[in-house]
Design a protein around this motif. Sequence first.
Motif, short mmCIF file in Angstrom:
data_model
loop_
_atom_site.label_atom_id
_atom_site.label_comp_id
_atom_site.label_asym_id
_atom_site.label_seq_id
_atom_site.Cartn_x
_atom_site.Cartn_y
_atom_site.Cartn_z
N LYS A 76 0.86 -1.18 0.00
CA LYS A 76 0.00 0.00 0.00
C LYS A 76 0.89 1.22 0.00
CE LYS A 76 -4.04 -2.04 1.98
NZ LYS A 76 -5.11 -1.98 2.91
N PRO A 77 0.90 2.05 -1.02
CA PRO A 77 0.21 1.84 -2.29
C PRO A 77 0.86 0.71 -3.09
CG PRO A 77 1.64 3.75 -2.46
CD PRO A 77 1.72 3.27 -1.02
N ILE A 78 0.14 0.21 -4.07
CA ILE A 78 0.65 -0.86 -4.92
C ILE A 78 1.87 -0.36 -5.67
CG2 ILE A 78 0.14 -2.23 -6.99
CD1 ILE A 78 -2.71 -2.53 -5.96
N THR A 79 2.91 -1.18 -5.69
CA THR A 79 4.12 -0.83 -6.44
C THR A 79 4.37 -1.90 -7.49
OG1 THR A 79 5.52 -1.92 -4.81
CG2 THR A 79 5.19 0.45 -4.54
N VAL A 80 5.17 -1.55 -8.48
CA VAL A 80 5.50 -2.48 -9.56
C VAL A 80 7.01 -2.56 -9.66
CG1 VAL A 80 5.24 -2.96 -12.02
CG2 VAL A 80 3.38 -1.86 -10.78
N GLN A 81 7.52 -3.77 -9.77
CA GLN A 81 8.96 -4.01 -9.92
C GLN A 81 9.21 -4.58 -11.32
OE1 GLN A 81 11.70 -4.16 -7.22
NE2 GLN A 81 10.30 -2.53 -6.65
#
Length: 114
Positions: A76-81
């Motif tokens: 939270k918040p959504i993260t992208v790798q």
Amino acid sequence: MEAQEGSCFKSKLAIRDTLDVVGGKWKLVLISILVNGKKGFNELTRDAGISPRILSKELQELEMNGLVTRQVMHTKPITVQYELTEYSKTLYEVLFAMEKWGLQHREKVTSNSL
């Protein structure tokens, strides 16, 4: 002579195919950044000095060509790798050759010996 023309055509086609996948200003830069490991979207934006809109487009194309994977982290918040795939390692020789040439060229240009 005909065999040579066929070989030349295949060579041009292979180079064109390569440029279609990794050509442009950003793709090889992004790959060279990701060589050091996973990065988040904002890190890539900052490290590459690229706008988020362009970065998104470039990453989608790299993912579509099997060079980068995208992993959504349930934070939270959504993260992208983003991470390089095993297949992307086939480009390392190209990257190292370009780096070597670029360093040599920069030295030549800065010493005004063109």
